[in-house]
Scaffold this active site. Structure first.
Site, mmCIF file in Angstrom:
data_model
loop_
_atom_site.group_PDB
_atom_site.id
_atom_site.type_symbol
_atom_site.label_atom_id
_atom_site.label_comp_id
_atom_site.label_asym_id
_atom_site.label_seq_id
_atom_site.Cartn_x
_atom_site.Cartn_y
_atom_site.Cartn_z
ATOM 1 N N ALA A 51 0.874 -1.174 0.000
ATOM 2 C CA ALA A 51 0.000 0.000 0.000
ATOM 3 C C ALA A 51 0.911 1.223 0.000
ATOM 4 C CB ALA A 51 -0.929 -0.015 1.206
ATOM 5 N N GLY A 55 4.402 7.332 -1.466
ATOM 6 C CA GLY A 55 5.714 6.881 -1.899
ATOM 7 C C GLY A 55 6.887 7.213 -1.007
ATOM 8 N N ASP A 120 1.799 -0.878 4.963
ATOM 9 C CA ASP A 120 1.576 0.407 5.626
ATOM 10 C C ASP A 120 0.065 0.604 5.611
ATOM 11 O OD1 ASP A 120 1.905 2.883 6.775
ATOM 12 O OD2 ASP A 120 2.445 3.890 4.914
ATOM 13 N N CYS A 173 -0.173 4.616 11.461
ATOM 14 C CA CYS A 173 0.054 5.910 12.116
ATOM 15 C C CYS A 173 -1.135 6.194 13.032
ATOM 16 C CB CYS A 173 0.283 7.028 11.101
ATOM 17 S SG CYS A 173 -0.985 7.174 9.833
#
Length: 401
Positions: A51, A55, A120, A173
């Protein structure tokens, strides 16, 4: 990444700085950079960022791989995959393939092929609300629950992509235990051939908190996960876990048939050879050149057959084959070094011609006609085309200032 001697300007001025415009400075949360460091990709390996958009972690992984091996960067959403492609182009990475697929289709196509896989994961993102105030407005308990369900599904597919003895890295996160330790516990409960490993510890690292789940299974060793708190480490909050798949897993590693590109049509090959002879002091391997539609690529070594997948880029995009000419891409410029090019213009960050070039203006330039690599302080900036003492900027419109 910051060039030597470059002082990072205030965030409000960063977008106007020539290094940022050139892709030489990439704004990345220091906590997010820890993900690639703990993933520890090695040159020559096969690596998947499942994912990947936009970038930041992908470019860090590419730098650690030093251009060797295969890095597949994927994102399921077409618009995010395009943003990912632009950042890879700015980075000049030579060994990156960009796909636009679901995790399930990636798992079906590749199987347990990769040495390292990064998830991620999409999350409730409450760990970055200091940087992105809009997160606070969107957050609600049901968002945590829905993200946890998505994460479970993605991790199920990701597990199918890791070869025996390989690594799966899970990152979010968010601070939410249901999405962090909870996702890991649910995954490990269904995948006994994976175990959490203890990654290297750095300043600001804190342990996972299995006690926050209320029903910890000691065999999962969830305290081996890493929590980064914004008041204890640079950057925003992050959660990172490194899992290793047993070498004795019942699943056998997959060896995929390599892609054998069709020969390039003579006219397109002649146009590229003419460009190379005039512009380059370096020649790519002819066996790895492939024309996909009108785009000319240098394919990564040992690239498997990707038929059936949605591809954004097949490797290092060199440029476009047009009628009676080859037009080099920005990613080609950014992947070159000074010694690779015959025709180049060295500029400094203080040169007024630099900002004129970034604005797309025509510059006065003496020298032979042809494609010229514009450089700033020794780093590639983009292409220009010189005709009769005038250099036209070929910086992409989306990078112009």
């Amino acid at each position: 990444w910051v060039p030597a001697g470059f002082t990072v300007p205030p965030h409000s001025r960063l977008g106007k700085h020539p290094y940022y415009a050139a892709g030489l400075y990439y704004l990345q949360d220091p906590a997010a950079q820890a993900v690639a460091e703990l993933m520890d990709p090695q040159p020559g390996e096969t690596v998947l960022d499942l994912a990947a958009a936009p970038g930041g972690k992908t470019t860090h992984i590419a730098a650690l791989m030093k251009g060797r091996g295969l890095l597949v960067a994927n994102d399921i959403k077409p618009n995010r995959a395009r943003d990912l492609a632009r950042n890879i182009e700015r980075w000049g990475a030579r060994n990156v393939v960009i796909t636009n697929e679901s995790p399930a289709r990636m798992a079906k196509h590749f199987g347990p092929y990769f040495d390292r896989v990064l998830v991620d994961a999409p999350c409730s993102a409450d760990a970055v609300c200091r940087r992105e105030p809009g997160v606070r407005e969107r957050w609600q308990p049901k968002l945590v629950d829905s993200c946890a369900v998505k994460q479970d599904a993605i991790m199920q597919d990701a597990a199918r992509l890791v070869r025996p003895g390989g690594y799966l890295v899970y990152a979010t996160c968010t601070f939410a235990p249901a999405e962090d330790e909870g996702s890991l516990a649910r995954f490990l409960d269904n995948h006994p051939d994976f175990e959490l490993v203890s990654p290297p510890s750095f300043a600001g690292f804190d342990r996972g908190r299995p006690d926050w789940l209320g029903t910890d299974n000691p065999t999962f060793k969830l305290e081996r996960a890493v929590r980064l708190w914004p008041h204890k480490a640079p950057g925003e909050g992050h959660f990172i876990a490194v899992l290793r798949r047993s070498s004795n897993a019942s699943t056998q590693p997959v060896t995929l048939e390599p892609l054998h590109p069709a020969p390039i049509p003579k006219a397109a090959a002649d146009d590229f050879m003419k460009f190379s002879a005039q512009t380059l002091d370096w020649q790519p391997s002819k066996e790895r050149l492939a024309l996909m539609g009108s785009y000319l690529y240098l394919l990564p070594d040992d690239l498997p057959d990707l038929k059936g997948l949605r591809l954004v880029h097949w490797g290092w995009w060199l440029g476009t084959s047009k009628k009676n000419r080859f037009e080099p891409s920005h990613s080609f410029a950014m992947g070159l070094q000074a010694q690779d090019v015959i025709l180049k213009i060295p500029l400094s960050a203080q040169d007024p011609d630099l900002m004129r070039y970034l604005r797309g203006e025509v510059l006065s330039s003496s020298g032979p006609d042809g494609w010229v690599l514009v450089m700033v302080d020794g780093y590639p900036l983009g292409w220009g085309k010189r005709v009769q003492g005038r250099l036209k900027s070929h910086l992409p419109s989306w990078l112009r200032q």
